[in-house]
Design a protein around this motif. Structure first.
Motif, short mmCIF file in Angstrom:
data_model
loop_
_atom_site.label_atom_id
_atom_site.label_comp_id
_atom_site.label_asym_id
_atom_site.label_seq_id
_atom_site.Cartn_x
_atom_site.Cartn_y
_atom_site.Cartn_z
N THR A 41 -0.09 2.61 0.16
CA THR A 41 -0.56 3.92 0.62
C THR A 41 -1.94 4.21 0.08
N GLY A 77 3.89 6.61 -7.67
CA GLY A 77 2.77 7.32 -7.06
C GLY A 77 1.71 7.81 -8.01
N SER A 101 7.77 0.69 2.20
CA SER A 101 6.87 -0.37 1.75
C SER A 101 7.45 -1.72 2.13
N ALA A 150 4.03 10.22 -2.48
CA ALA A 150 3.59 8.83 -2.46
C ALA A 150 2.42 8.57 -3.40
N GLY A 162 3.27 3.09 -4.45
CA GLY A 162 2.16 3.75 -3.77
C GLY A 162 0.94 2.89 -3.57
N GLY A 216 7.08 0.60 -3.53
CA GLY A 216 7.24 2.04 -3.43
C GLY A 216 6.44 2.81 -4.46
#
Length: 834
Positions: A51, A222, A403, A25, A48, A46
């Motif tokens: 996150t 990521g 996400s 991630a 990241g 997605g």
């Protein structure tokens, strides 16, 4: 990278790394955010972003790396630590507890030095929300569960800015906001920057990024692609960096118009409901029609009514066949599929896989004779996910791990898999990145080419211009204007919307006037009033049958039983506040009576009796600890966990005392059973404890944290509530409250009786539910639990006075419990919908 001693750096992420099963991630990302800067963070769904900011806010634990806020550094920060250091965050899905009021939510998340006193939290919250009064009218006493998504975001942003942060993280803050609210947000951001603060701004809306960002960091898969000065990159540069290639529009409205539209597919006539009236329009097969208008003008209500989500009247015809829109199921059966704008509350089903979420509305395609054909289900969902470019390790992972943008794609996949004739898309690209947005446009156009009629509601005039063949503008619940051909442009839509109504662009989802009925419905003490009325009614029934009912002798017999059940009900209420149910309370009382026959036996000294009481408390606390370990640490369902404890406790009790024996000190028991007149002292104690607990539930920080944990423990974690410790206190508190009930049972038995408390388990649950407790947690009342216990005892008494068989006690208790749960749930649901 600037020197690490730079005093202007207020947030530093140093080589943070995070891996999930099958996904890297965050890959060794380092970012610095400086004072007086809006630092934009962009990337595809997605990539990241969420996150990364979760790591910065302490809600996600990094595998390696460090977070530095205002010079303070931590390798494993908690949400509370991050907040105290000066970081505030607005998540993509608001971190608000649905069963707490707006004011309670705002106070709960404040750093200690800014947290107001309980008695002043409403006026304090009202003063903060007043800054948004030109775009949103939010009553701080309103429970968050009654707010629509746009109002929730206003409350969340206001809450974050009130924390006086050194740096505030805004994750997709404008997705649910009206234009006026976006303008107000940008004004407040400018004030924060001028005052020396900093903002991390995450958005898919690149025009907003270019408008306010001083620095832009791009994430892809990521990893950090690069950090650039805002003025040095164009929108197209950012798009190309985000997607890793030069992106061009491959499917636009102009290109699609080469195909001629078919005959009328949808015909809506005299369509009316509470927020709109006399709406007439039609949509042709293969046509995409847009709904536009200032928020609150009825366009969303029309869309939801067509999807069967709200009651309506009128005629809806699809392919020359009348369609019922009385419910979502009826609408779907008639060929109408609805894509919600409230993905978090109405779209995804947490706990189910991507495959299960997507195929939920298309069982007729993936089943035969009611049996799912797993191969076909996987094939269809995999093909749909591939076309939607859903980023996930596997179709079998929990949708909650994705996400927000990828969740939106899965929800859209569910709609497309129904192959419905009419698709209702409410903000279809909400929370979706620029690349996926073009893909969704293409997918919707492809569905129209196959012959489906599509209605799109969007707050973006640019989106409606690009996607739609025709746009219908709403004003005050009616159709005000229709745009097509050359008139259908971003400027034309905006002009039509603004000229169609003189109503201000305000959030209309909150209550301007709270009616008496609504106040009663939302009050957790309302069930107590209903129970009191029912108790009085039953009393008149009993009096009509026997004069003995209304005598001190009868009350002298009934009130000790009432005191016992009140303590049991309050014990159950504590653990139900966090969404649990404790089946072990009855056997625990029996075990305590058995232990009491050893440690409270006759001829002990006063010191010995005190030590005996301490032993009972310790035994109860140990049982609570075991329940907590099984339910919270091991994560066994609370019903199963406490059922295991139920069996174990019962076994231990019968092992110690296979038959009732042993004598409990009669002098001690005489103190427990003392009365003032015909009223047992323990009844007075029980009521006093209930009042204290009720006060604590709403007026102390622990009480609010208890309600927060039950309301949504994941969100509570994100705002800094230590939910595991709160749950520990709840389970131990539940068990300890059984101790006085066990003492009262000792006065009845006088000896060690292992089975004496068994019948109180279900009675305690019934009393708590009758008193208004939610089995899902977050709502309830200790005073309500008391009145629930009163009604249960009253039922038992009246059954005997009416000479009915004893099983009527169970029938009436069970029936009333079910009826109460259904009534309270229905009342709250109606309140939230309104």
């Amino acid at each position: 990278m600037a020197d690490r001693t730079d005093k202007d750096v207020v947030l530093r992420l140093d080589s943070v790394d995070k891996k999930y099963p099958g996904v890297h991630a965050i890959n060794e990302v380092s970012i610095e955010v400086r004072r007086g800067e809006v630092h934009a963070l962009v990337g595809q769904n997605g990539a990241g972003k969420s996150t990364l900011v979760g790591i910065a806010a302490g809600s996600v634990t990094a595998d390696s790396g460090a977070v530095e806020i205002g010079g303070a550094r931590a390798t494993n920060p908690t949400p509370q630590w991050c907040r105290e250091q000066g970081l505030a965050i607005v998540y993509q899905e608001p971190a608000l507890l649905p069963d707490l009021t707006v004011a309670e939510n705002m106070r709960l998340s404040m750093p200690e030095h800014l947290r107001p006193a309980v008695e002043s939290q409403i006026s304090w919250a009202d003063e903060i929300l007043e800054q948004w009064s030109n775009v949103a009218s939010i009553d701080p006493t309103t429970p968050v569960r009654e707010l629509q998504p746009d109002a929730r975001f206003v409350a969340e942003i206001a809450k974050a800015l009130a924390e006086e942060p050194k740096v505030v993280v805004l994750d997709e803050p404008t997705e649910h906001l009206l234009p006026a609210a976006v303008t107000e947000l940008f004004r407040l951001i400018a004030e924060l920057i001028d005052a020396g603060g900093a903002v991390v701004y995450i958005s898919h809306r690149l025009n907003e990024v270019k408008q306010i960002a001083h620095t832009v960091s791009v994430l892809r898969d990521g990893a950090l692609v690069g950090t650039f000065a805002g003025e040095s990159v164009t929108e197209q540069d950012v798009v190309n960096l985000v997607v890793g290639r030069e992106l061009t529009r491959t499917y636009t409205r102009e290109a699609a118009r080469t195909a001629s539209l078919a005959d009328t597919l949808l015909e809506v006539t005299d369509f009316s409901a509470d927020r709109f009236s006399n709406v007439d329009f039609s949509v042709r097969a293969g046509e995409i029609v847009g709904f536009a208008g200032v928020e609150g003008q009825g366009q969303r209500e029309v869309l939801r009514a067509l999807g069967g989500l709200t009651s309506n009247r009128g005629t809806v015809s699809l392919a020359d066949r009348a369609v019922k829109t009385s419910s979502p199921t009826a609408a779907l059966d008639g060929g109408i599929a609805y894509l919600t704008h409230d993905r978090h509350n109405e779209g995804i089903l947490p706990g189910l896989s991507l495959r299960e979420n997507a195929s939920l509305s298309a069982f007729d395609r993936v089943s035969r004779l009611g049996v799912i054909r797993r191969y076909r289900e996987r094939k269809i969902t995999s093909e749909t996910f591939a076309s939607m470019r859903v980023k996930a390790p596997s179709p079998e992972v929990d949708i909650a791990t994705l996400s927000g943008g990828n969740q939106q794609k899965v929800v859209l996949s569910r709609v497309l898999m129904t192959e419905s004739n009419l698709i209702l898309a409410d903000e279809p690209t909400q929370g979706v990145d620029i690349g996926a947005r073009e893909e969704i446009y293409s997918i919707l156009r492809e569905a129209s080419v196959r012959g489906a009629a599509i209605i799109v509601l969007s707050s973006s005039a640019a989106e409606l211009e690009q996607l739609c063949d025709r746009v219908i503008v709403f004003s005050r619940g009616t159709i005000a204007k229709e745009l097509s051909g050359e008139d259908l442009s971003e400027h034309g839509i905006a002009q039509a919307v603004l000229s169609a109504t003189s109503t201000r662009s305000r959030v209309e989802t909150t209550l301007k006037k709270v009616t008496l009925g609504r106040r009663i419905a939302r009050n957790d003490l309302a069930p107590a009033a209903i129970l009191a009325a029912a108790t009085v009614l039953l009393a008149f029934v009993a009096i009509s049958q026997s004069d003995f009912y209304f005598t001190s002798r009868n009350f002298g017999l009934v009130l000790p039983l009432l005191a016992i059940l009140i303590f049991f009900a309050m014990a159950q209420q504590v653990v139900m506040m966090i969404g649990g149910i404790d089946l072990s309370v009855g056997p625990l009382a029996g075990l305590l009576v058995v232990v009491g026959s050893f440690v409270l036996s006759a001829y002990r000294s006063p010191v010995g009796m005190v030590l005996g009481l301490l032993v009972l408390v310790v035994v109860a606390a140990v049982v609570g600890l075991v329940n907590w370990t099984l339910a919270v640490v091991v994560k066994i369902n609370p019903l199963i966990a406490t059922l295991v404890t139920y069996t174990a406790i019962q076994g231990i009790a019968y092992l110690l005392r296979p038959l009732p024996e042993g004598t409990i000190d009669p002098v001690f028991l005489s103190h427990i059973s003392n009365k003032i007149g015909f009223v047992p002292i323990m009844v007075i104690v029980a009521v006093a404890v209930a009042v204290i607990l009720e006060y604590s539930l709403y007026r102390t920080l622990f009480g609010i944290r208890l309600r927060a944990t039950g309301s949504d423990h994941n969100t509570a974690d994100r705002v800094g509530v230590r939910t595991k410790l709160v749950a520990l206190a709840a389970y131990i508190g539940c068990s300890v409250l059984v101790v006085p009930a066990a003492l009262l049972l000792m006065t009845q038995a006088g000896t060690g009786n292992a089975g004496i408390g068994d019948s109180y388990t279900l009675a305690s649950i019934g009393a708590a539910v009758l008193g208004g407790a939610s089995i899902f947690g977050g709502r309830g009342s200790f005073i309500g639990a008391c009145f629930g216990a009163v009604l249960v005892i009253q039922i038992n008494t009246v059954v005997q006075f009416l000479d009915l068989p004893l099983y009527w006690q169970q029938w009436l208790l069970g029936g009333l419990t079910i009826a109460a749960a259904a009534l309270y749930s229905r009342a709250r649901t109606l309140t939230e919908r309104k």
